[in-house]
Design a protein around this motif. Structure first.
Motif, PDB file in Angstrom:
ATOM      1  N   GLN A 319     -19.650  46.384  29.144  1.00  0.00           N
ATOM      2  CA  GLN A 319     -19.187  46.605  30.398  1.00  0.00           C
ATOM      3  C   GLN A 319     -19.748  45.952  31.657  1.00  0.00           C
ATOM      4  O   GLN A 319     -19.086  45.463  32.630  1.00  0.00           O
ATOM      5  N   LYS A 320     -21.079  45.375  31.653  1.00  0.00           N
ATOM      6  CA  LYS A 320     -21.291  44.217  32.349  1.00  0.00           C
ATOM      7  C   LYS A 320     -20.480  43.048  32.337  1.00  0.00           C
ATOM      8  O   LYS A 320     -20.156  42.534  33.674  1.00  0.00           O
ATOM      9  N   THR A 321     -20.015  42.754  31.300  1.00  0.00           N
ATOM     10  CA  THR A 321     -19.000  41.431  31.200  1.00  0.00           C
ATOM     11  C   THR A 321     -17.751  41.883  31.702  1.00  0.00           C
ATOM     12  O   THR A 321     -17.113  40.981  32.439  1.00  0.00           O
ATOM     13  N   ALA A 322     -17.421  43.082  31.403  1.00  0.00           N
ATOM     14  CA  ALA A 322     -16.039  43.461  31.671  1.00  0.00           C
ATOM     15  C   ALA A 322     -16.074  43.453  33.621  1.00  0.00           C
ATOM     16  O   ALA A 322     -15.064  42.886  34.212  1.00  0.00           O
ATOM     17  N   ARG A 323     -17.074  43.919  33.967  1.00  0.00           N
ATOM     18  CA  ARG A 323     -17.202  43.998  35.618  1.00  0.00           C
ATOM     19  C   ARG A 323     -17.175  42.595  36.091  1.00  0.00           C
ATOM     20  O   ARG A 323     -16.594  42.201  37.046  1.00  0.00           O
ATOM     21  N   ALA A 324     -17.875  41.468  35.507  1.00  0.00           N
ATOM     22  CA  ALA A 324     -17.715  40.185  35.710  1.00  0.00           C
ATOM     23  C   ALA A 324     -16.455  39.664  35.790  1.00  0.00           C
ATOM     24  O   ALA A 324     -16.009  38.881  36.396  1.00  0.00           O
ATOM     25  N   LEU A 325     -15.928  39.618  34.722  1.00  0.00           N
ATOM     26  CA  LEU A 325     -14.338  39.438  34.430  1.00  0.00           C
ATOM     27  C   LEU A 325     -13.506  40.014  35.647  1.00  0.00           C
ATOM     28  O   LEU A 325     -12.641  39.052  36.178  1.00  0.00           O
ATOM     29  N   ILE A 326     -13.745  41.055  35.849  1.00  0.00           N
ATOM     30  CA  ILE A 326     -12.835  41.765  36.963  1.00  0.00           C
ATOM     31  C   ILE A 326     -13.201  40.925  38.412  1.00  0.00           C
ATOM     32  O   ILE A 326     -12.468  40.525  39.196  1.00  0.00           O
ATOM     33  N   ARG A 327     -14.503  40.350  38.621  1.00  0.00           N
ATOM     34  CA  ARG A 327     -14.820  39.795  39.745  1.00  0.00           C
ATOM     35  C   ARG A 327     -14.108  38.472  39.862  1.00  0.00           C
ATOM     36  O   ARG A 327     -13.893  37.925  40.933  1.00  0.00           O
ATOM     37  N   PHE A 328     -14.162  37.810  38.562  1.00  0.00           N
ATOM     38  CA  PHE A 328     -13.458  36.650  38.674  1.00  0.00           C
ATOM     39  C   PHE A 328     -11.790  36.637  38.767  1.00  0.00           C
ATOM     40  O   PHE A 328     -11.401  36.195  39.560  1.00  0.00           O
ATOM     41  N   LEU A 329     -11.285  37.690  38.260  1.00  0.00           N
ATOM     42  CA  LEU A 329      -9.909  37.663  38.276  1.00  0.00           C
ATOM     43  C   LEU A 329      -9.574  38.112  39.879  1.00  0.00           C
ATOM     44  O   LEU A 329      -8.419  37.889  40.215  1.00  0.00           O
ATOM     45  N   THR A 330     -10.220  38.872  40.490  1.00  0.00           N
ATOM     46  CA  THR A 330     -10.016  39.331  41.835  1.00  0.00           C
ATOM     47  C   THR A 330     -10.559  38.281  42.814  1.00  0.00           C
ATOM     48  O   THR A 330     -10.584  38.658  44.276  1.00  0.00           O
ATOM     49  N   GLY A 331     -11.279  37.256  42.602  1.00  0.00           N
ATOM     50  CA  GLY A 331     -11.863  36.399  43.557  1.00  0.00           C
ATOM     51  C   GLY A 331     -10.822  35.678  44.279  1.00  0.00           C
ATOM     52  O   GLY A 331      -9.552  35.656  43.824  1.00  0.00           O
ATOM     53  N   LEU A 332     -11.081  35.065  45.430  1.00  0.00           N
ATOM     54  CA  LEU A 332      -9.950  34.324  46.046  1.00  0.00           C
ATOM     55  C   LEU A 332      -9.274  33.212  45.530  1.00  0.00           C
ATOM     56  O   LEU A 332      -8.061  33.198  45.476  1.00  0.00           O
ATOM     57  N   ASP A 333     -10.207  32.288  44.748  1.00  0.00           N
ATOM     58  CA  ASP A 333      -9.272  31.289  43.777  1.00  0.00           C
ATOM     59  C   ASP A 333      -8.216  31.805  42.983  1.00  0.00           C
ATOM     60  O   ASP A 333      -7.289  31.408  42.865  1.00  0.00           O
ATOM     61  N   ASN A 334      -8.716  32.863  42.148  1.00  0.00           N
ATOM     62  CA  ASN A 334      -7.759  33.171  41.199  1.00  0.00           C
ATOM     63  C   ASN A 334      -6.659  34.215  41.808  1.00  0.00           C
ATOM     64  O   ASN A 334      -5.494  34.132  41.318  1.00  0.00           O
TER      65      ASN A 334
END
Length: 422
Positions: A319-334
């Motif tokens: 789940q820690k990685t899952a949360r990090a992936l969500i932060r990446f996908l919802t970040g400004l650049d993405n």
């Protein structure tokens, strides 16, 4: 909402291929703070952009790689497959790309993990989209893609008539009834087949008259109101008078989009995905139409919010990685790539005023206005039943099987049974 071509704007179906689970790794931890390979279960990636974004993630996270689980188009199949997986407490899905209307249902069932609001840039998002990701004042998902209905109109024809685009129902009704026939056109098309699209169209009309279907986090019936009756009267009057043609009662998103793009209608309610298709090379209406917010009873109306949210499965081992992936996908650049590569409306507010993006997508200011005035669909774990009841009642009225008063009263009774239980 439900989708065909419009699937690119929202989450769609699920049918897993065997062997698509997370790859094994010896350097992982498990549980809420677990790290390691993860999967992203999502609707069919029609533009192919998601695989490219996951490649960017994987290049910098070699021990926490993300695997895309791509699903078919039917939204009902998506929901059914996800529920089946979650009820079995399967570890196969780590991140779920869910329709916004499913957040309450999945949260109430305990299938998705609550999230820490401080870990995500929620204050940078368009405010209404954040509300779609909460349930009972807790964050259970992160907005990823948003959407709002808009009104398409034949600008060339209204310009010839020296008319502005409609701002009110009276404007829309007058022009659909009088101007359209002078040019051999039909009046107004929405999504009036009895499915989620009709639920959305009716809910938008109710909201645009100042009412709502349910209140109190989906626990109280609010549809038995003057505003709801006015909304249904408006739509039924369109059918009776013919400016909403009978064929429109069979339309979903694609049927209405094609009818408008073929040059057969003066007005259409649809999602923003239809804009690029209307302007595409060879389109009969390219350069001849415009987009404005939905009209309402006394001024601009209110859309239903569409889109998708990203959530972490309660049964994910990483789940820690899952949360990090969500932060990446919802970040400004993405999120910028969500628009540029995926042709999807992003959730970051600043992207709607970016001069370069507005030049490329001229409808962005209208879409921003429509999102800011939009309302989430009812937050209830029983949304699927609510949607079916609303669509059936609205269709009974539109097909003249029941009067608007009869349909509204019956709908209020049915919604009362759903939200209170048998």
């Amino acid at each position: 909402m439900r989708w065909s071509m419009v699937a690119r704007w929202v989450v769609t179906g699920v049918l897993l291929l065997s062997g698509c689970g997370s790859p094994a790794s010896s350097a992982v931890s498990t549980g809420a703070d677990g790290t390691g390979p993860v999967t992203l279960a999502t609707g069919r990636d029609l533009t192919g952009y998601l695989r490219g974004r996951l490649q960017v993630w994987n290049a910098s996270h070699p021990t926490q790689k993300a695997t895309l689980i791509e699903l078919p188009e039917a939204a009902d199949d998506v929901r059914a497959q996800m529920i089946s997986n979650l009820q079995a407490k399967s570890e196969r899905y780590d991140v779920l790309n869910m329709d916004v209307s499913w957040t309450a249902e999945f949260a109430a069932a305990g299938w998705i993990s609550p999230l820490d609001t401080h870990q995500f840039p929620l204050d940078k998002f368009l405010k209404p989209v954040v509300d779609t990701a909460t349930f009972r004042d807790r964050l259970y998902a992160v907005p990823y893609v948003t959407n709002a209905g808009v009104l398409y109109y034949r600008k060339d024809i209204l310009d010839r008539e020296h008319l502005p685009p409609p701002r009110t129902w009276a404007d829309l009704e007058r022009d659909a009834r009088t101007v359209a026939p002078r040019y051999g056109l039909k009046g107004y098309a929405g999504q009036f087949l009895p499915y989620e699209g009709l639920t959305v169209n009716y809910a938008e009309a109710v909201q645009s008259a100042g009412g709502q279907l349910l209140s109190g986090e989906g626990t109280k019936v609010a549809v038995d109101s003057p505003a709801a009756r006015q909304a249904l009267d408006f739509l039924v009057r369109g059918v009776r008078e013919g400016w909403i043609p009978q064929e429109a009662l069979t339309f979903k998103e694609e049927e209405s989009r094609q009818a408008f793009q073929d040059g057969r209608y003066l007005f259409m309610r649809n999602w923003p995905y239809a804009y690029d298709l209307g302007e595409a090379k060879g389109s009969p209406i390219a350069g001849r139409f415009g987009v404005v917010p939905l009209p309402g009873l006394d001024g601009p109306g209110s859309s239903s919010l569409g889109g998708s949210n990203l959530a972490v499965s309660s049964y994910s081992r990483h789940q820690k990685t899952a949360r990090a992936l969500i932060r990446f996908l919802t970040g400004l650049d993405n999120e910028r790539q969500v628009l540029l590569q995926g042709s999807l409306p992003p959730v970051w507010a600043q992207l709607y005023t970016d001069p370069a993006l507005v030049r490329r997508y001229p409808y962005l200011p209208v879409l921003r206005q429509s999102i800011l005035s939009a309302k989430p669909r009812p937050k209830t774990p029983d949304y699927d039943q609510v949607s079916l009841a609303v669509a059936e009642a609205a269709h009974d009225a539109l097909t003249l099987r029941r009067s608007p008063d009869e349909a509204t009263a019956r709908l209020a009774d049915e919604l009362g049974t759903i939200v209170r239980g048998p």
